[in-house]
Design an enzyme around this catalytic site. Structure first.
Site, PDB file in Angstrom:
ATOM      1  N   GLY A  45      22.515  27.777  -6.119  1.00 33.45           N
ATOM      2  CA  GLY A  45      23.074  26.655  -5.547  1.00 33.45           C
ATOM      3  C   GLY A  45      24.505  26.748  -6.133  1.00 33.45           C
ATOM      4  N   ASP A 104      18.955  16.244  -9.384  1.00 29.69           N
ATOM      5  CA  ASP A 104      18.128  15.093  -8.577  1.00 29.69           C
ATOM      6  C   ASP A 104      17.306  14.684  -9.316  1.00 29.69           C
ATOM      7  OD1 ASP A 104      16.191  14.247  -6.693  1.00 29.69           O
ATOM      8  OD2 ASP A 104      17.138  15.589  -4.893  1.00 29.69           O
ATOM      9  N   LYS A 132      22.600  13.062  -8.593  1.00 28.24           N
ATOM     10  CA  LYS A 132      21.870  11.984  -7.476  1.00 28.24           C
ATOM     11  C   LYS A 132      21.199  11.238  -8.678  1.00 28.24           C
ATOM     12  CE  LYS A 132      20.352  13.751  -3.143  1.00 28.24           C
ATOM     13  NZ  LYS A 132      19.188  14.130  -2.599  1.00 28.24           N
ATOM     14  N   PHE A 153      20.313  13.864   1.803  1.00 29.26           N
ATOM     15  CA  PHE A 153      20.022  15.456   2.015  1.00 29.26           C
ATOM     16  C   PHE A 153      21.408  16.112   2.263  1.00 29.26           C
ATOM     17  CE2 PHE A 153      19.515  19.530   3.838  1.00 29.26           C
ATOM     18  CZ  PHE A 153      18.302  19.686   3.204  1.00 29.26           C
ATOM     19  N   ARG A 167      25.194  27.315   3.005  1.00 30.19           N
ATOM     20  CA  ARG A 167      25.688  27.381   1.774  1.00 30.19           C
ATOM     21  C   ARG A 167      27.144  27.706   1.603  1.00 30.19           C
ATOM     22  NH1 ARG A 167      21.552  27.795  -2.389  1.00 30.19           N
ATOM     23  NH2 ARG A 167      19.561  28.376  -1.847  1.00 30.19           N
TER      24      ARG A 167
HETATM   25  C1  PRP Z   1      18.288  22.805  -6.509  1.00 32.89           C
HETATM   26  C2  PRP Z   1      19.686  22.710  -7.315  1.00 32.89           C
HETATM   27  C3  PRP Z   1      18.877  22.425  -8.567  1.00 32.89           C
HETATM   28  C4  PRP Z   1      17.659  21.624  -8.553  1.00 32.89           C
HETATM   29  C5  PRP Z   1      17.848  20.166  -8.630  1.00 32.89           C
HETATM   30  O1  PRP Z   1      17.912  24.136  -6.632  1.00 32.89           O
HETATM   31  O2  PRP Z   1      20.355  23.934  -7.113  1.00 32.89           O
HETATM   32  O3  PRP Z   1      18.853  23.626  -9.384  1.00 32.89           O
HETATM   33  O4  PRP Z   1      17.524  21.842  -6.871  1.00 32.89           O
HETATM   34  O5  PRP Z   1      16.794  19.543  -8.385  1.00 32.89           O
HETATM   35  P1  PRP Z   1      15.943  18.596  -9.336  1.00 32.89           P
HETATM   36  O6  PRP Z   1      16.932  18.029 -10.250  1.00 32.89           O
HETATM   37  O7  PRP Z   1      15.057  17.796  -8.727  1.00 32.89           O
HETATM   38  O8  PRP Z   1      15.233  19.790 -10.044  1.00 32.89           O
HETATM   39  P2  PRP Z   1      16.707  25.055  -5.702  1.00 32.89           P
HETATM   40  O9  PRP Z   1      15.382  24.684  -6.147  1.00 32.89           O
HETATM   41  O10 PRP Z   1      16.763  24.523  -4.127  1.00 32.89           O
HETATM   42  O11 PRP Z   1      17.276  26.426  -5.508  1.00 32.89           O
HETATM   43  P3  PRP Z   1      18.508  26.953  -5.211  1.00 32.89           P
HETATM   44  O12 PRP Z   1      19.729  26.644  -6.249  1.00 32.89           O
HETATM   45  O13 PRP Z   1      18.463  28.418  -5.190  1.00 32.89           O
HETATM   46  O14 PRP Z   1      19.060  26.314  -3.825  1.00 32.89           O
END
Ligand code: PRP
Length: 178
Positions: A45, A104, A132, A153, A167
């Site tokens: 991300g 998050d 968040k 979301f 993305r």
């Molecule tokens: C998303 C984002 C963070 C994480 C945040 O990654 O990039 O790394 O979730 O969430 P949390 O605070 O609840 O742990 P994701 O697992 O979707 O992978 P990505 O970065 O490859 O999209």
């Protein structure tokens, strides 16, 4: 539910993002003056935020990458963090700057910070674009945050949206509020 692009809401425009990234880059430049930090975007991300941030830093930096995933396309975290990529550089004695797109629950960032600290770094700081806060389950240290956002979301600007897409959109988008 079938969702068309025109039902998505723009939450934060790219112009607003760039203004915040400018401000954060300026603070990071001041913070690391006289040192050569290693910037570590957390894939996937963070790739867009990190690319913009890196080019606004008036510093000599190294860049390496970490990968982690816990959502795997779902809207709720599985709570199981999987490393998808580890750094290729030795981190002992280095000033490390983690760059993350969104915090998050904090589970992913907490896991990564613990891992990096265990490698004997000289310092560890974290820049996050989206915070968040209302969803936090695990307390994490954040040095720079772009925007505090509500429990929506969100996707675009590096974050994946419905169907694993979007993305590449320049703005931060959101599904319609329920
Ligand atoms: C998303 C984002 C963070 C994480 C945040 O990654 O990039 O790394 O979730 O969430 P949390 O605070 O609840 O742990 P994701 O697992 O979707 O992978 P990505 O970065 O490859 O999209």
């Amino acid at each position: 539910m079938e969702m068309t692009r025109d039902r998505y809401e723009t939450l934060i425009t790219n112009a607003e993002i760039q203004a915040r990234v400018d401000a954060i880059a300026s603070e990071i430049t001041t913070c690391y003056s006289g040192t050569v930090p290693i910037m570590m975007p957390l894939l996937r991300g963070a790739f867009v935020f990190a690319a913009d941030l890196a080019r606004k830093l008036d510093l000599d930096v190294e860049v390496d990458f970490l990968g982690a995933s816990s959502y795997g396309g779902a809207t709720e975290t599985s709570g199981e963090i999987r490393m998808t990529l580890d750094s290729s550089s030795p981190l002992s004695g280095r000033h490390v700057l983690i760059v993350e797109d969104i915090v998050d629950t904090g589970l992913t960032l907490g896991y990564i910070q613990k891992l990096i600290r265990s490698r004997g770094v000289a310092s560890l700081r974290t820049a996050v674009l989206l915070d968040k806060q209302c969803r936090r389950k695990s307390q994490v240290d954040i040095d720079w945050a772009g925007f505090t956002i509500p429990d929506r979301f969100v996707f675009g600007y590096g974050l994946d949206g419905p169907g694993g897409l979007f993305r590449n959109l320049p703005d931060i988008m959101a599904l319609p509020a329920e």
